[in-house]
Design an enzyme around this catalytic site. Structure first.
Site, PDB file in Angstrom:
ATOM      1  N   ASP A  96       0.794  -1.102  -0.040  1.00 37.12           N
ATOM      2  CA  ASP A  96      -0.087   0.229  -0.176  1.00 37.12           C
ATOM      3  C   ASP A  96       0.724   1.324   0.006  1.00 37.12           C
ATOM      4  OD1 ASP A  96       1.092   0.030   2.555  1.00 37.12           O
ATOM      5  OD2 ASP A  96      -0.771  -0.724   3.437  1.00 37.12           O
ATOM      6  N   GLU A 118      -0.830  -8.982  -1.264  1.00 39.19           N
ATOM      7  CA  GLU A 118      -1.446  -8.434  -0.009  1.00 39.19           C
ATOM      8  C   GLU A 118      -2.521  -7.334  -0.419  1.00 39.19           C
ATOM      9  OE1 GLU A 118       1.467  -7.287   3.453  1.00 39.19           O
ATOM     10  OE2 GLU A 118       0.408  -5.323   3.125  1.00 39.19           O
ATOM     11  N   GLU A 132      -1.921   5.282   3.192  1.00 35.39           N
ATOM     12  CA  GLU A 132      -1.821   3.929   2.627  1.00 35.39           C
ATOM     13  C   GLU A 132      -3.243   3.460   2.402  1.00 35.39           C
ATOM     14  OE1 GLU A 132      -0.197   4.791   5.358  1.00 35.39           O
ATOM     15  OE2 GLU A 132       1.931   4.546   4.875  1.00 35.39           O
ATOM     16  N   HIS A 204       6.760   4.681  12.776  1.00 34.90           N
ATOM     17  CA  HIS A 204       6.959   5.495  11.615  1.00 34.90           C
ATOM     18  C   HIS A 204       5.768   5.956  10.909  1.00 34.90           C
ATOM     19  CE1 HIS A 204       5.492   2.478   8.448  1.00 34.90           C
ATOM     20  NE2 HIS A 204       5.991   1.634   9.021  1.00 34.90           N
ATOM     21  N   ARG A 206       2.989   8.157   9.476  1.00 31.01           N
ATOM     22  CA  ARG A 206       2.790   9.438   8.993  1.00 31.01           C
ATOM     23  C   ARG A 206       1.622  10.105   9.832  1.00 31.01           C
ATOM     24  NH1 ARG A 206       5.633   8.831   4.158  1.00 31.01           N
ATOM     25  NH2 ARG A 206       6.209  10.985   3.231  1.00 31.01           N
ATOM     26  N   HIS A 237      13.391   4.557  12.395  1.00 31.60           N
ATOM     27  CA  HIS A 237      13.204   4.487  10.860  1.00 31.60           C
ATOM     28  C   HIS A 237      13.771   6.038  10.771  1.00 31.60           C
ATOM     29  CE1 HIS A 237      10.988   5.119   7.277  1.00 31.60           C
ATOM     30  NE2 HIS A 237      10.514   4.019   7.389  1.00 31.60           N
TER      31      HIS A 237
HETATM   32  C1  UD1 Z   1       6.900   4.564   3.471  1.00 28.20           C
HETATM   33  C2  UD1 Z   1       5.409   4.212   3.044  1.00 28.20           C
HETATM   34  C3  UD1 Z   1       4.771   3.252   4.246  1.00 28.20           C
HETATM   35  C4  UD1 Z   1       5.696   2.261   4.646  1.00 28.20           C
HETATM   36  C5  UD1 Z   1       7.009   2.545   4.951  1.00 28.20           C
HETATM   37  C6  UD1 Z   1       7.759   1.239   5.362  1.00 28.20           C
HETATM   38  C7  UD1 Z   1       4.180   5.433   1.539  1.00 28.20           C
HETATM   39  C8  UD1 Z   1       3.794   6.871   1.558  1.00 28.20           C
HETATM   40  N1  UD1 Z   1       4.758   5.364   2.971  1.00 28.20           N
HETATM   41  O1  UD1 Z   1       6.902   5.271   4.760  1.00 28.20           O
HETATM   42  O2  UD1 Z   1       3.467   3.119   3.769  1.00 28.20           O
HETATM   43  O3  UD1 Z   1       4.939   1.673   5.625  1.00 28.20           O
HETATM   44  O4  UD1 Z   1       7.886   3.218   3.887  1.00 28.20           O
HETATM   45  O5  UD1 Z   1       8.908   1.634   6.029  1.00 28.20           O
HETATM   46  O6  UD1 Z   1       4.603   5.115   0.791  1.00 28.20           O
HETATM   47  N2  UD1 Z   1      14.448   7.468   4.391  1.00 28.20           N
HETATM   48  C9  UD1 Z   1      15.656   7.410   4.314  1.00 28.20           C
HETATM   49  N3  UD1 Z   1      16.226   6.264   3.962  1.00 28.20           N
HETATM   50  C10 UD1 Z   1      15.420   4.988   3.438  1.00 28.20           C
HETATM   51  C11 UD1 Z   1      14.067   5.387   3.682  1.00 28.20           C
HETATM   52  C12 UD1 Z   1      13.705   6.390   4.020  1.00 28.20           C
HETATM   53  O7  UD1 Z   1      16.559   8.208   4.753  1.00 28.20           O
HETATM   54  O8  UD1 Z   1      16.014   4.161   3.231  1.00 28.20           O
HETATM   55  C13 UD1 Z   1      13.870   8.804   4.836  1.00 28.20           C
HETATM   56  C14 UD1 Z   1      14.068   9.845   3.582  1.00 28.20           C
HETATM   57  O9  UD1 Z   1      14.406  10.979   4.176  1.00 28.20           O
HETATM   58  C15 UD1 Z   1      12.775   9.813   3.036  1.00 28.20           C
HETATM   59  C16 UD1 Z   1      11.703   9.763   4.249  1.00 28.20           C
HETATM   60  O10 UD1 Z   1      12.460   8.673   4.924  1.00 28.20           O
HETATM   61  O11 UD1 Z   1      12.311  11.037   2.334  1.00 28.20           O
HETATM   62  C17 UD1 Z   1      10.325   9.262   4.020  1.00 28.20           C
HETATM   63  O12 UD1 Z   1      10.406   7.923   3.154  1.00 28.20           O
HETATM   64  P1  UD1 Z   1       8.860   7.690   2.425  1.00 28.20           P
HETATM   65  O13 UD1 Z   1       9.150   6.381   1.540  1.00 28.20           O
HETATM   66  O14 UD1 Z   1       8.371   8.871   1.804  1.00 28.20           O
HETATM   67  O15 UD1 Z   1       7.950   7.352   3.883  1.00 28.20           O
HETATM   68  P2  UD1 Z   1       8.047   6.480   4.820  1.00 28.20           P
HETATM   69  O16 UD1 Z   1       7.854   7.176   6.236  1.00 28.20           O
HETATM   70  O17 UD1 Z   1       9.490   5.896   4.993  1.00 28.20           O
HETATM   71  N1  UDP Z   2      12.136  -4.500   9.839  1.00 24.99           N
HETATM   72  C1  UDP Z   2      13.544  -4.647   9.586  1.00 24.99           C
HETATM   73  N2  UDP Z   2      14.466  -3.813  10.337  1.00 24.99           N
HETATM   74  C2  UDP Z   2      13.915  -2.969  11.245  1.00 24.99           C
HETATM   75  C3  UDP Z   2      12.585  -2.643  11.468  1.00 24.99           C
HETATM   76  C4  UDP Z   2      11.546  -3.530  10.787  1.00 24.99           C
HETATM   77  O1  UDP Z   2      14.097  -5.249   8.996  1.00 24.99           O
HETATM   78  O2  UDP Z   2      14.840  -2.057  11.940  1.00 24.99           O
HETATM   79  C5  UDP Z   2      11.261  -5.387   9.071  1.00 24.99           C
HETATM   80  C6  UDP Z   2      10.267  -5.719   9.836  1.00 24.99           C
HETATM   81  O3  UDP Z   2      10.743  -7.106  10.273  1.00 24.99           O
HETATM   82  C7  UDP Z   2       9.092  -6.109   8.749  1.00 24.99           C
HETATM   83  C8  UDP Z   2       9.250  -4.819   7.880  1.00 24.99           C
HETATM   84  O4  UDP Z   2      10.601  -4.353   8.227  1.00 24.99           O
HETATM   85  O5  UDP Z   2       9.093  -6.994   8.031  1.00 24.99           O
HETATM   86  C9  UDP Z   2       8.362  -3.664   8.472  1.00 24.99           C
HETATM   87  O6  UDP Z   2       8.746  -2.493   7.638  1.00 24.99           O
HETATM   88  P1  UDP Z   2       7.875  -0.934   8.302  1.00 24.99           P
HETATM   89  O7  UDP Z   2       7.637  -1.130   9.515  1.00 24.99           O
HETATM   90  O8  UDP Z   2       9.032   0.015   7.939  1.00 24.99           O
HETATM   91  O9  UDP Z   2       6.893  -1.135   7.205  1.00 24.99           O
HETATM   92  P2  UDP Z   2       5.330  -1.350   7.383  1.00 24.99           P
HETATM   93  O10 UDP Z   2       5.181  -2.987   7.560  1.00 24.99           O
HETATM   94  O11 UDP Z   2       4.679  -0.827   8.421  1.00 24.99           O
HETATM   95  O12 UDP Z   2       4.765  -1.083   6.152  1.00 24.99           O
END
Ligand code: UD1
Ligand code: UDP
Length: 371
Positions: A96, A118, A132, A204, A206, A237
């Site tokens: 999502d 999923e 999401e 994490h 939003r 995160h």
């Molecule tokens: C995103 C997804 C969320 C998912 C989550 C899993 C969207 C809108 N959000 O949220 O549904 O549950 O990923 O973790 O699709 N960043 C880094 N390095 C990384 C990843 C992220 O620095 O490897 C930082 C960056 O500043 C980036 C910010 O996190 O701009 C937000 O990343 P984004 O993918 O927009 O949203 P998440 O909160 O990670």
């Molecule tokens: N996870 C990981 N390292 C971490 C935290 C989470 O590998 O430090 C894994 C966790 O086991 C799960 C997935 O990341 O499989 C979940 O990701 P996240 O919580 O970022 O996203 P969501 O599932 O809420 O979309």
């Protein structure tokens, strides 16, 4: 040969698509291309390396603190260009995220059949989780195949008028990945105090940014002060909105360890060693019950009600007093703890990827002798 384009954008998509990518690559009729949008950069790279997946295409989309409209626009443009070049027979994406929603949309514009892995998860509240729930609705209504984890998710889609013939109850591929990784004991870089009970935290979402997340942090601090026999490990995160607050409110406590996100294998290992897990993560709500770990979900709603109904996951929201009360009960009351620490796996049995491949083979290779 059928050309299958598998999309991965964020950490959980990498984890949940890995078993499917591997299974598809074993099929003689399938030519598999892996496209990483890299909506996440470092988090995605970690999991792809663990599962030995090298993307054929990498869009390198991530920018620091990316805003949703810009992320969406850039993904649509970049995906459209690649879908045009690659001309796949099928696009597959999981979950999502903005990556998934835009992949479904661009596949629709280009008239390429889309398979949603999923599928069917719903809270029925567009604000929770944000964005999401909207992403799922869009992807769900554009998909040709809906690979749902449970009967509950199938029912959600039926209520929205999706044809039953397009819905396939496969289980969630996260359990395929989890069982493979959990079979090994992985080294942990984090020194744990064996005399303390480990409380694992991740957050994490939003919709929790700002005061709700600050309340979560205050609750964690209160718990650590109330119970000298617990230690908290919290892999933070990298989203800057989470990072800054976590360090401001939870830094400088001897029994709260804030660390970088863990690679998936050590994260599974630390889940195994946890006494209790506090999280707003979707994936952790699926994995922890299978590992027999009680989960308190830092949200008021969940699209994963199955484990709540099983009694092994509890929604505690982001109210400070409520989190402290619910966690205290599990830390003090042995019977309450045991009732939640049962190993149940409502989201899958480890064979979801094979079931998805079976459906695709039947659909794509009918009458072609399987090739
Ligand atoms: C995103 C997804 C969320 C998912 C989550 C899993 C969207 C809108 N959000 O949220 O549904 O549950 O990923 O973790 O699709 N960043 C880094 N390095 C990384 C990843 C992220 O620095 O490897 C930082 C960056 O500043 C980036 C910010 O996190 O701009 C937000 O990343 P984004 O993918 O927009 O949203 P998440 O909160 O990670
Ligand atoms: N996870 C990981 N390292 C971490 C935290 C989470 O590998 O430090 C894994 C966790 O086991 C799960 C997935 O990341 O499989 C979940 O990701 P996240 O919580 O970022 O996203 P969501 O599932 O809420 O979309």
């Amino acid at each position: 040969m059928k050309h299958i384009l598998c999309i991965v954008g964020t950490r959980p998509e990498g984890i949940k698509m890995a078993p499917l990518i591997k299974a598809l690559k074993r099929e003689p009729w399938a030519r598999v291309t892996v496209l990483a949008t890299a909506q996440h950069r470092d988090l995605l790279d970690q999991v792809l390396a663990l599962f030995d997946i090298v993307p054929d295409v990498d869009l390198d989309i991530m920018r620091p603190n990316q805003a949703l409209p810009e992320l969406t626009a850039r993904l649509v443009m970049a995906l459209d260009e690649k879908f045009g070049e690659l001309a796949p027979d099928v696009v597959l994406a999981q979950g999502d995220t903005t990556t998934v929603m835009t992949a479904a949309l661009v596949a629709f514009y280009r008239r390429i059949p889309f398979g949603h892995v999923e599928a069917g998860l719903r809270t029925h509240d567009l604000d929770n989780p944000f964005p999401e729930e909207m992403n799922r609705l869009v992807a769900g209504h554009l998909a040709r195949w809906h690979f749902v984890p449970t009967q509950r998710s199938r029912q959600n889609l039926l209520r929205e008028g999706i044809s039953d013939a397009a819905i396939h109850v496969t289980g969630n591929t996260v359990i395929d990945a989890l069982l493979e990784v959990a079979a090994t004991e992985w080294p942990l870089d984090i020194p744990l105090d064996a005399s303390k009970r480990l409380v694992l935290v991740t957050a994490h979402r939003r919709e929790n940014f700002g005061e709700p997340f600050r309340a979560v942090c205050r609750a964690i601090r209160q718990l650590v002060d109330l119970y000298p026999d617990i230690e908290v490990v919290y892999p933070v995160h990298p989203n800057p909105n989470v990072r800054a607050t976590a360090h401001e409110l939870l830094g400088n406590h001897s029994r709260i360890r804030l660390c970088q996100p863990l690679d998936y294998a050590p994260f599974v290992e630390i889940q195994k060693r946890a006494y209790l897990i506090l999280t707003d993560s979707g994936g952790v709500q699926e994995e922890a019950p299978a590992l027999g770990k009680p989960v308190l979900v830092l949200r008021t709603e969940t699209e994963r009600p199955e484990a709540v109904d099983e009694g092994v996951v509890r929604l505690v929201g982001t109210d400070e007093a409520c989190i402290v009360a619910e966690a205290s009960q599990l830390l003090e009351n042995e019977a309450a703890y045991r009732a939640m620490a049962r190993g149940v796996s409502p989201y899958g049995d480890g064979h979801a990827a094979c079931r998805i491949v079976d459906v695709l083979r039947d659909a794509l290779c009918a009458g072609a002798g399987g090739a």
